[in-house]
Design a protein around this motif. Structure first.
Motif, PDB file in Angstrom:
ATOM      1  N   LYS A   1      -6.538  -0.469 -13.212  1.00  0.00           N
ATOM      2  CA  LYS A   1      -5.916   0.154 -12.039  1.00  0.00           C
ATOM      3  C   LYS A   1      -5.662  -0.892 -10.948  1.00  0.00           C
ATOM      4  CE  LYS A   1      -6.114   4.615  -9.872  1.00  0.00           C
ATOM      5  NZ  LYS A   1      -6.888   5.820  -9.646  1.00  0.00           N
ATOM      6  N   GLU A   2      -6.628  -1.803 -10.887  1.00  0.00           N
ATOM      7  CA  GLU A   2      -6.491  -2.871  -9.893  1.00  0.00           C
ATOM      8  C   GLU A   2      -5.284  -3.751 -10.222  1.00  0.00           C
ATOM      9  OE1 GLU A   2      -9.679  -5.874  -7.919  1.00  0.00           O
ATOM     10  OE2 GLU A   2     -10.311  -4.569  -9.559  1.00  0.00           O
ATOM     11  N   ILE A   3      -5.160  -4.034 -11.488  1.00  0.00           N
ATOM     12  CA  ILE A   3      -4.015  -4.846 -11.934  1.00  0.00           C
ATOM     13  C   ILE A   3      -2.721  -4.111 -11.607  1.00  0.00           C
ATOM     14  CG2 ILE A   3      -2.854  -5.832 -13.951  1.00  0.00           C
ATOM     15  CD1 ILE A   3      -5.621  -6.235 -15.205  1.00  0.00           C
ATOM     16  N   GLU A   4      -2.756  -2.823 -11.880  1.00  0.00           N
ATOM     17  CA  GLU A   4      -1.584  -1.989 -11.609  1.00  0.00           C
ATOM     18  C   GLU A   4      -1.211  -2.041 -10.126  1.00  0.00           C
ATOM     19  OE1 GLU A   4      -1.219   2.532 -12.300  1.00  0.00           O
ATOM     20  OE2 GLU A   4      -1.814   1.655 -14.216  1.00  0.00           O
ATOM     21  N   ARG A   5      -2.277  -1.949  -9.315  1.00  0.00           N
ATOM     22  CA  ARG A   5      -2.042  -1.962  -7.867  1.00  0.00           C
ATOM     23  C   ARG A   5      -1.449  -3.299  -7.425  1.00  0.00           C
ATOM     24  NH1 ARG A   5      -6.881  -0.010  -5.881  1.00  0.00           N
ATOM     25  NH2 ARG A   5      -7.600  -2.069  -5.290  1.00  0.00           N
ATOM     26  N   MET A   6      -1.998  -4.351  -7.996  1.00  0.00           N
ATOM     27  CA  MET A   6      -1.504  -5.688  -7.663  1.00  0.00           C
ATOM     28  C   MET A   6      -0.031  -5.821  -8.056  1.00  0.00           C
ATOM     29  SD  MET A   6      -2.174  -8.434  -6.229  1.00  0.00           S
ATOM     30  CE  MET A   6      -3.928  -8.585  -6.019  1.00  0.00           C
ATOM     31  N   VAL A   7       0.283  -5.258  -9.222  1.00  0.00           N
ATOM     32  CA  VAL A   7       1.680  -5.304  -9.691  1.00  0.00           C
ATOM     33  C   VAL A   7       2.580  -4.565  -8.707  1.00  0.00           C
ATOM     34  CG1 VAL A   7       3.245  -4.430 -11.477  1.00  0.00           C
ATOM     35  CG2 VAL A   7       1.160  -5.622 -12.136  1.00  0.00           C
ATOM     36  N   SER A   8       2.083  -3.409  -8.244  1.00  0.00           N
ATOM     37  CA  SER A   8       2.940  -2.645  -7.324  1.00  0.00           C
ATOM     38  C   SER A   8       3.069  -3.362  -5.991  1.00  0.00           C
ATOM     39  CB  SER A   8       2.404  -1.227  -7.145  1.00  0.00           C
ATOM     40  OG  SER A   8       1.290  -1.237  -6.313  1.00  0.00           O
ATOM     41  N   VAL A   9       2.002  -4.094  -5.597  1.00  0.00           N
ATOM     42  CA  VAL A   9       2.106  -4.883  -4.360  1.00  0.00           C
ATOM     43  C   VAL A   9       3.182  -5.959  -4.522  1.00  0.00           C
ATOM     44  CG1 VAL A   9       0.893  -6.581  -2.939  1.00  0.00           C
ATOM     45  CG2 VAL A   9      -0.239  -4.460  -3.551  1.00  0.00           C
ATOM     46  N   ILE A  10       3.141  -6.604  -5.676  1.00  0.00           N
ATOM     47  CA  ILE A  10       4.142  -7.648  -5.934  1.00  0.00           C
ATOM     48  C   ILE A  10       5.550  -7.055  -5.912  1.00  0.00           C
ATOM     49  CG2 ILE A  10       5.012  -9.248  -7.691  1.00  0.00           C
ATOM     50  CD1 ILE A  10       2.021  -9.539  -8.559  1.00  0.00           C
ATOM     51  N   HIS A  11       5.679  -5.907  -6.571  1.00  0.00           N
ATOM     52  CA  HIS A  11       6.994  -5.256  -6.588  1.00  0.00           C
ATOM     53  C   HIS A  11       7.444  -4.907  -5.176  1.00  0.00           C
ATOM     54  CE1 HIS A  11       6.870  -3.979 -11.101  1.00  0.00           C
ATOM     55  NE2 HIS A  11       6.961  -5.281 -10.919  1.00  0.00           N
ATOM     56  N   GLY A  12       6.475  -4.471  -4.367  1.00  0.00           N
ATOM     57  CA  GLY A  12       6.801  -4.137  -2.980  1.00  0.00           C
ATOM     58  C   GLY A  12       7.324  -5.334  -2.221  1.00  0.00           C
ATOM     59  N   LYS A  13       6.635  -6.472  -2.443  1.00  0.00           N
ATOM     60  CA  LYS A  13       7.076  -7.696  -1.747  1.00  0.00           C
ATOM     61  C   LYS A  13       8.475  -8.089  -2.188  1.00  0.00           C
ATOM     62  CE  LYS A  13       3.243  -8.388   0.486  1.00  0.00           C
ATOM     63  NZ  LYS A  13       3.226  -8.091   1.914  1.00  0.00           N
ATOM     64  N   PHE A  14       8.689  -7.995  -3.503  1.00  0.00           N
ATOM     65  CA  PHE A  14      10.010  -8.397  -3.991  1.00  0.00           C
ATOM     66  C   PHE A  14      11.096  -7.425  -3.551  1.00  0.00           C
ATOM     67  CE2 PHE A  14       7.894 -11.503  -6.577  1.00  0.00           C
ATOM     68  CZ  PHE A  14       8.837 -12.509  -6.689  1.00  0.00           C
ATOM     69  N   SER A  15      10.740  -6.141  -3.464  1.00  0.00           N
ATOM     70  CA  SER A  15      11.796  -5.212  -3.015  1.00  0.00           C
ATOM     71  C   SER A  15      12.093  -5.420  -1.543  1.00  0.00           C
ATOM     72  CB  SER A  15      11.438  -3.763  -3.322  1.00  0.00           C
ATOM     73  OG  SER A  15      10.226  -3.450  -2.746  1.00  0.00           O
ATOM     74  N   ALA A  16      11.106  -5.938  -0.790  1.00  0.00           N
ATOM     75  CA  ALA A  16      11.396  -6.278   0.614  1.00  0.00           C
ATOM     76  C   ALA A  16      12.421  -7.412   0.669  1.00  0.00           C
ATOM     77  CB  ALA A  16      10.115  -6.692   1.316  1.00  0.00           C
ATOM     78  N   ILE A  17      12.241  -8.367  -0.233  1.00  0.00           N
ATOM     79  CA  ILE A  17      13.199  -9.479  -0.295  1.00  0.00           C
ATOM     80  C   ILE A  17      14.570  -8.940  -0.713  1.00  0.00           C
ATOM     81  CG2 ILE A  17      13.764 -11.644  -1.444  1.00  0.00           C
ATOM     82  CD1 ILE A  17      10.714 -12.046  -1.814  1.00  0.00           C
ATOM     83  N   GLN A  18      14.539  -8.032  -1.684  1.00  0.00           N
ATOM     84  CA  GLN A  18      15.805  -7.448  -2.145  1.00  0.00           C
ATOM     85  C   GLN A  18      16.491  -6.683  -1.028  1.00  0.00           C
ATOM     86  OE1 GLN A  18      15.462  -5.115  -5.668  1.00  0.00           O
ATOM     87  NE2 GLN A  18      15.113  -6.896  -6.968  1.00  0.00           N
TER      88      GLN A  18
END
Length: 372
Positions: A175-192
């Motif tokens: 779950k932690e890994i999942e959360r980290m992945v979603s954090v990364i996705h969030g950062k990248f979507s901010a860039i997008q």
DNA sequence: TTCTATGATTTAGA
DNA sequence: TCTAAATCATAGAA
């Protein structure tokens, strides 16, 4: 359960059997980052096999359990971003989000759907320029988007692998890994989102520039000028085309009705100001009309003007033509002719009611736009 | 670069 | 709303 002592304040060493404390182990872990890969692998392996590792692992588990509660809830799912949706909608509307259409016209054709203003037949050069630029923006947008997505995928994979690797040393739940992945996705979507915003700005700038460009003056085509001049010189006594005549002239010249109005406004004032300058032009058009090469003139009766009585006195060439016309078929106008024409005449002052003669055998037509 | 021609815009008046 | 008149802005020629 005892917490591991802070590294900066290590616990005093045991007098008899020196027990390697957790701080030391942590320091060793931290030191791994300074080592070469081979060295690090060896150290990692040594740490994994260390007899204290299970103890350290359980300590970390406990710490995690206690701190986990405070971490939970920090990374809650954000609600769907309204701004992002707006940007997406706009990019879609502008035809930027859509994939490039292949085939006829290529990128240029692909931008057709996003032509501002909705006009389709004129300013084709400007349109193609606009389309080309929009296409360029679209290409850059898609290539950047692809880059970001790839970087996001790579980074996510990297972090996931790293966490999985680390899960051997410390407790890392899926779950932690999942959360980290979603954090990364969030950062990248901010860039997008920034990319989308920049693209929107670029499209807006392009749009406004294109719209401004449409306001720029463009000389009318030769055909349009001819059509307008033909009418002007054949109605020199009363160069005020009716709405219908304006529409007809606009159609014939491939311009708008308001352009026709502008043209006549300019022409009237400029002709009046400097008749001498228009002498040659008047000669050309009146000669043309006299020869009968202008189909429109057959239905556009000219006026026998004195050449000096009206607001738009004829030039000598005009005079000559009108004299011929007058001689051919001058008829007295029926009483109570065009009110508009007369009203105009009186408004402009000094112009008496005008008799309009026609070569085409339409005697009595008094309206300046009798052809309508 | 300058000048002229010309299409567009603005303002005022009827 | 239409027009005259003034003015702006730009295309195109010299």
């Amino acid at each position: 359960m005892d917490f591991p002592p802070r590294p900066q304040r290590p616990a005093p060493p045991l007098p008899a059997l020196r027990r390697p404390d957790t701080g030391e182990v942590l320091q060793q872990i931290m030191a791994i980052t300074d080592q070469s890969l081979e060295e690090a692998q060896a150290r990692k392996h040594a740490l994994n096999c260390h007899r204290m590792k299970p103890a350290l692992f359980s300590v970390l588990c406990e710490i995690k359990e206690k701190t986990g509660l405070s971490i939970h809830g920090i990374q809650e799912e954000c609600p769907p971003n309204a701004q992002l949706m707006r940007l997406d909608n706009m990019l879609l509307a502008e035809g930027v989000s859509r994939p490039e259409r292949r085939g006829r016209g290529g990128p240029v054709a692909a931008a057709n759907t996003a032509t501002p203003g909705g006009c389709s037949n004129d300013n084709s050069l400007e349109h193609s320029d606009y389309r080309a630029k929009l296409s360029q923006i679209r290409q850059i947008y898609h290539s950047e988007l692809e880059k970001y997505e790839q970087a996001c995928r790579e980074f996510t994979t990297h972090v996931t692998n790293l966490l999985r690797e680390q899960s051997r040393m410390r407790p890392v739940s899926p779950k932690e890994i999942e959360r980290m992945v979603s954090v990364i996705h969030g950062k990248f979507s901010a860039i997008q989102m920034q990319l989308k915003q920049s693209t929107c700005e670029a499209v807006m700038t392009l749009r406004s520039r294109f719209l401004d460009a449409r306001r720029k003056r463009r000389n009318f085509s030769k055909r349009a000028t001819e059509v307008l001049n033909e009418y002007f010189y054949s109605h020199l006594n009363n160069p005020y085309p009716s709405e219908e005549a304006k529409e007809r002239l606009a159609r014939k010249g491939g311009i708008t009705v308001s352009q026709v109005s502008n043209w006549f406004g300019n022409k009237r004032i400029r002709y009046k100001k400097n008749m001498g300058k228009f002498q040659e032009e008047a000669t050309i058009y009146t000669t043309k009309m006299a020869v009968g090469g202008l189909g429109s003139q057959a239905s556009c009766p000219s006026t026998p003007s004195s050449g000096s009585s009206g607001p738009f006195p004829l030039t000598s060439a005009g005079d000559a033509l009108v004299t011929l016309q007058t001689l051919a078929s001058l008829r007295p106008a029926p009483a109570g002719g065009s009110l508009r024409s007369q009203a105009r005449g009186s408004r402009l002052g000094a112009a008496p009611p005008v008799l309009t003669a026609s070569l085409s055998g339409d005697p009595g037509s008094i309206n300046s736009d009798a052809s309508n």
